[in-house]
Design an enzyme around this catalytic site. Structure first.
Site, mmCIF file in Angstrom:
data_model
loop_
_atom_site.group_PDB
_atom_site.id
_atom_site.type_symbol
_atom_site.label_atom_id
_atom_site.label_comp_id
_atom_site.label_asym_id
_atom_site.label_seq_id
_atom_site.Cartn_x
_atom_site.Cartn_y
_atom_site.Cartn_z
ATOM 1 N N SER A 81 57.178 12.341 86.523
ATOM 2 C CA SER A 81 58.208 13.360 86.369
ATOM 3 C C SER A 81 58.317 13.766 84.903
ATOM 4 C CB SER A 81 59.534 12.862 86.952
ATOM 5 O OG SER A 81 60.423 13.933 87.145
ATOM 6 N N ASP A 125 57.978 15.160 93.543
ATOM 7 C CA ASP A 125 58.190 14.289 92.384
ATOM 8 C C ASP A 125 57.691 12.864 92.624
ATOM 9 O OD1 ASP A 125 59.753 12.451 90.531
ATOM 10 O OD2 ASP A 125 60.415 14.409 89.812
#
Length: 750
Positions: A61, A206
């Site tokens: 991320s 993610d």
């Protein structure tokens, strides 16, 4: 000379490698955490100052974003500049593109439906939805990665890998090759924020969902000492009153925390764990980048003794730095004169429709900004989720641009929802919902079939087929049909008690031809047939013809929106000019005409000033709004259902909505949106402004009764929130001859 320099650097690398053969191979693992991940920049800066050589780098991320940019050759100073001003974080995470870039049709939808929320129906997927396409995020990453695309991320100055999650297989995916910007975009695909992205047949979101701190990844790369930086957010608190979104985000946070704890269990005695002191920061605090970077720097420096055994001498670190610099991909001239333009990935969107959006690009000199603007222009086609680009060569060695078009996987049928609730805290409260179905790319020219259903104080079904007549979409034709059922209260003058109440049922059918004037204005001319049948509910029975109202009409409209925001515009104008003409010559029972103008202009004065050429003092921002509404029948006698009405929050706030009616009306308002510091605590969840205005207006039944000296004056004030579910207004208003009314409204305009 360049060849000799490379040979020298090669021998320096061999010398350094021989001397460091027994040195630890240090891997750096950076966790995700949204804006909190900006502290990783400070971590990298501190490790440089302590002369700690990073052999391998992995991230998830935001940790993947910072780590990937650093591994590609950006300096910590360049990362700082990007985080604190170079990247427009608000634009990157906005649910909609900048208002000025939208078409007029899209601007109108923003006012009527919940922004950013779209549910889709397709033959491949029953129902799917997305919030952000991630176009601005990709363009930002592409710009800072310089378009790097290589077969192995180990070829970067620092070998790098990032982690994403395959949402279909429920397993982590390590991204280690290809387009670096796309890899970083995938690891940043936060659920409920960015739409998933497909790479190598994996639909990715993610990476933090399954591996937020990729210690295992950097260890497999070859690291025997791992420096793990954990900046993941603590789990918040939910209760029985929490919303669906809050609970859903809480579930995601729990997954992040749990897999981070599992990663921490793999830490060995030789590894180092650093957790910066950033507890008071949230994952959305991008405006606090400088403080976060400093906290990351402090976290390393406060434990600098842990890195003593890993540090190189100044001479050794200089050799390491030269080696890293030598591995940085050679940056080519980023300007291009494309010999060709190609598209890939478009299945529903005609190639000619795409080409019409980027005419005359071939042989022009284009820079990065030009190419970014072109991709943005392509994504304004509403059936497209994201457009990426890369410079490529054909068989003869000529350079061109390849645009990869990602059409929305949840299309081409889309659903949008609008809500509206208003009350003056009296006997009347109105609540309405509006559901819209759109079928995009129904024809090669980009035709759109629209169906709307409204429930509430009015019930209707509306359908329109919007058909452009050219690929540019400049001219169009739009047949439409509306079936409606609504309650109509008839008032006269300033009398706040209705003379009669009717249930009106009927339909309207028509066809418009029109022209789009750039993306700001639209002109329509049309013919329609109106059929209304009234049913008296209470009061007088002579206001409507007993047989109802059934006749054709000519219609005209001009719409303009040059403002720079959906709600809190600071400049620009909005104009809505509409007219109808009824005449016996083409079948109407009587001759009458209607014309209305609703116009607003926004102006923000520059109230900053320079004090003795030393500093600039800025006062709280104030934006002024001037508005005028005029409606007239030009001495003709329209039927009651075509009377103009005043009252309610937007038109004479001291009177109930629709409580002042007539064939003629005038309304003017001067207002201001204020943004003082003391309302800052109210901005935690949405943008908010104070609003105050003075107004004057009135409606008359006949033109000869118009006397401007009899205009009713008053004022309105309150708070206005711009939320993801529409506008919220709470305040009070007064108009001469009316009452002091407390007002509340929620939702969208339709």
């Amino acid at each position: 000379m360049k060849h000799n320099l490379l040979i020298l650097l090669y021998f320096l690398f061999l010398t350094f490698s021989a001397n460091a053969a027994d040195a630890p191979k240090i891997g750096l693992a950076l966790s995700g955490g949204g804006a909190r991940g900006l502290s990783h920049i400070g971590v990298l800066q501190a490790l440089e100052e302590l002369r700690v050589p990073i052999a391998y780098l992995s991230g998830t991320s935001m940790g993947g974003l910072v780590g990937g940019l650093y591994a590609s050759g950006l300096t910590t100073q360049e990362l700082k500049e990007a985080a604190t001003g170079g990247i427009d974080w608000k634009k990157v995470f906005s649910t909609v593109p900048p208002h000025e870039e939208l078409s007029l049709r899209d601007k109108q939808q923003l006012n009527r439906f919940i922004p950013g929320l779209e549910v889709g129906l397709s033959s491949e997927q029953l129902i799917s939805s997305g919030f952000l396409g991630g176009q601005e995020l990709f363009l930002t990453l592409h710009r800072y990665t310089r378009g790097i695309e290589i077969p192995d991320f180990n070829q970067l100055p620092i070998p790098f890998k990032c982690v994403a999650t395959d949402i279909n297989k429920a397993e982590p995916v390590v991204l280690e090759k290809g387009n670096l910007a796309m890899a970083l975009r995938a690891t940043m695909s936060v659920p409920f924020a960015f739409s998933p992205i497909e790479i190598d047949k994996h639909l990715l979101v993610d990476g933090g969902i399954l591996n937020n701190l990729p210690i295992d990844v950097v260890r497999k790369m070859g690291a025997n000492v791992v420096i793990a930086i954990n900046i993941s957010s603590p789990v918040g608190k939910a209760d029985q009153s929490s919303s669906f979104v809050t609970v859903a985000l809480q579930a995601v946070d729990i997954a992040l925390v749990q897999n981070t704890l599992q990663s921490l269990q793999s830490i060995k005695n030789s590894d180092i764990l650093i957790e910066p002191n950033i507890e008071e920061f949230t994952s959305s605090d991008f405006e606090k980048a400088e403080i976060l970077i400093q906290r990351g720097y402090n976290a390393i420096m406060e434990k600098s003794w842990l890195f003593t055994g890993l540090a190189l001498s100044e001479e050794e670190y200089q050799h390491y730095h030269q080696m890293i610099k030598a591995r940085k991909p050679q940056e080519e001239d980023r300007n291009i004169q494309p010999a060709f333009i190609h598209f890939k990935g478009n299945k529903r969107t005609e190639k000619k429709l795409l080409e019409s959006r980027i005419e005359n690009l071939e042989s022009k000199t284009l820079n990065v900004e030009d190419l970014e603007n072109v991709t943005r222009h392509l994504t304004r086609l509403n059936d497209i989720s994201q457009v990426t680009y890369r410079i490529t060569e054909n068989e003869t060695g000529e350079k061109g641009v390849l645009f990869n078009v990602d059409e929305k996987s949840w299309g081409p049928h889309y659903l949008k929802l609008g809500i509206n609730a208003t009350t003056g805290f009296d006997r009347r409260a109105d609540f309405s919902t509006l559901l819209r179905h759109s079928y995009l790319n129904a024809t090669p020219y980009g035709g759109e079939w629209i169906n709307e259903i409204k429930l509430g104080n009015e019930y209707y079904y509306f359908t329109e087929f919007y058909q452009p007549l050219d690929y540019q979409g400049k001219f169009f034709i739009a047949p439409h049909f509306k079936l409606h059922r609504r309650f109509v209260d008839i008032y006269e003058g300033t009398n706040k008690i209705a003379k009669a109440s009717y249930l009106v049922q009927g339909y309207r059918v028509g066809i418009d031809v029109g022209m789009n004037v750039s993306n700001r204005a639209e002109i329509r001319l049309g013919m329609r047939y109106v059929s209304d049948t009234p049913h008296l509910q209470a009061g007088e029975n002579n206001l409507y013809p007993e047989t109802g109202f059934h006749e054709p009409a000519l219609a005209f409209s001009y719409l303009l929106d040059s403002s720079n925001a959906r709600l809190f515009a600071t400049k620009g104008s909005k104009i809505k000019l509409q007219g109808e003409y009824h005449d016996k010559s083409f079948g109407a029972k009587r001759r009458y005409s209607l014309l209305s103008l609703d116009a607003a202009h926004y102006f923000t004065p520059d109230l900053s000033f320079n004090s003795e050429n030393k500093y600039v003092i800025k006062k709280p921002q104030i934006t002024f709004e001037g508005r005028i509404f005029v409606s007239s029948s030009f001495g003709t006698e329209p039927p009651p259902h075509d009377y103009v009405s005043l009252g309610g929050t937007l038109l004479l706030a001291g009177y109930p909505q629709y409580s002042m009616m007539g064939s003629e009306a005038v309304f003017g308002q001067i207002g201001a949106f204020l943004n003082p510091d003391f309302i800052a605590p109210l901005k935690n969840f949405s943008d908010v402004r104070l609003f105050a205005s003075l107004h004057s207006g009135k409606a008359w039944m006949k033109p000869e009764r118009i006397k401007l000296q009899n205009l009713l004056t008053g004022g309105l004030g309150g708070l206005v929130w711009d939320t993801n579910f529409g506008n919220i207004f709470f305040g009070m208003g007064y108009t001469q001859g009316g009452d002091v009314r407390y007002l509340f409204s929620l939702g969208n305009e339709f």
